[in-house]
Write an enzyme that holds these catalytic residues in place. Sequence first.
Site, PDB file in Angstrom:
ATOM      1  N   LYS A   7      20.482   4.113  11.801  1.00  0.00           N
ATOM      2  CA  LYS A   7      20.117   4.682  10.252  1.00  0.00           C
ATOM      3  C   LYS A   7      20.238   6.080  10.174  1.00  0.00           C
ATOM      4  O   LYS A   7      20.316   6.579   9.124  1.00  0.00           O
ATOM      5  CB  LYS A   7      18.918   4.124  10.206  1.00  0.00           C
ATOM      6  CG  LYS A   7      18.542   2.726  10.110  1.00  0.00           C
ATOM      7  CD  LYS A   7      19.301   1.994   8.870  1.00  0.00           C
ATOM      8  CE  LYS A   7      19.133   0.649   8.726  1.00  0.00           C
ATOM      9  NZ  LYS A   7      19.857  -0.015   7.413  1.00  0.00           N
ATOM     10  N   ASP A   8      20.423   6.901  11.303  1.00  0.00           N
ATOM     11  CA  ASP A   8      20.795   8.358  11.213  1.00  0.00           C
ATOM     12  C   ASP A   8      22.170   8.453  10.280  1.00  0.00           C
ATOM     13  O   ASP A   8      22.088   9.392   9.578  1.00  0.00           O
ATOM     14  CB  ASP A   8      20.982   9.014  12.655  1.00  0.00           C
ATOM     15  CG  ASP A   8      19.794   8.943  13.329  1.00  0.00           C
ATOM     16  OD1 ASP A   8      18.875   8.628  12.949  1.00  0.00           O
ATOM     17  OD2 ASP A   8      19.861   9.667  14.525  1.00  0.00           O
TER      18      ASP A   8
END
Length: 346
Positions: free
Chosen positions: A48-49
Amino acid sequence: MKEHKQVFDNVLDLIGKTPLIKLNNIVSGFKGEYLAKVEAFNPGHSTKDRIALYIIEEAERRGILKPGDTIIETTSGNTGFSIAMVSIIKGYDCILAVSSKSSADKIDMLRTMGAKVYVCPAHVSADDPRSYYQVAKQIHEEIKGSVYINQYFNNLNLEAHYKSTGPEIWEQTEGEITHLVACSGTGGTISGTAKYLKEQNPNIKVIGVDAFGSVLKKYHETREFDADEIYPYRIEGLGKNLIPTATDFDVIDKFVKVTDEESAHTARAIARTEGLFVGYTSGAAFQALKQLNAEGEFKEGDKIVVIFPDHGSRYMSKIYSDKWMEEQGFFDSKNEATVKTIQYID
């Protein structure tokens, strides 16, 4: 001034370029070669970064996000952590609506990263005012100068992986990938990655992983939303009780469903056999791969890439807790606790 190649301006420079790691022991006897895209190597320990940084910087480029604004999001935990991390570096306030299904570890991490957290009941419909979708929307409406990321319905989610994860896997496998196996929640990871890979080679087979209790597999097969498919399940960040527009179902060849229990034990098995401490959805992804192998999906010469989305440290109070596993009824004669309590007598 001399540039130091291993000195970075900030933690955000470390996002992406995660390694492919060959799986060995756990795939003994399987046909084909198996490579794990280990997203825990991102600084925020999850895939998700990628979307947090991409969506926020795109909002900045478009003038939607300005200094002093507040970023709001709906999350099962990982996206929230990534957004909180990016917000710290860029100077934004962060408010997160989180599912109560998220582990206590994740919720504690979000608060530690300076986010204001609203914990919302997990087992309500998406249009229930108590759901984390509706709570996030309400907060967005109330706060002027706020931006709602809305990852489930934001095409930038897919685009982030089209521009990063897909090209990385293609380059790392030197174009030899034959199968991609990935979990589907918002659908951004699998859809964006698959779209890029299929543009390079349309014969690559893309297999999505869904949970029992989720509507995604049936929707993919029928294009009909069936509310009767929905019931509570434990895996975080996998499956959905709605149809996210961030999922491009046309680039996914088929879906496989996995159980909570088998996915939990498989995550533990990955740690014990490969030394990779991965999260619940990683266990789900490999459980699907096991089922596919048993069905004869793969043959010698195939090169299968499975995406492991996050790190096991996010699940210490869940799948890596013997107490939690026992409470769920996940330990039986076949799957015993891996840690025994030893009583010492003075």
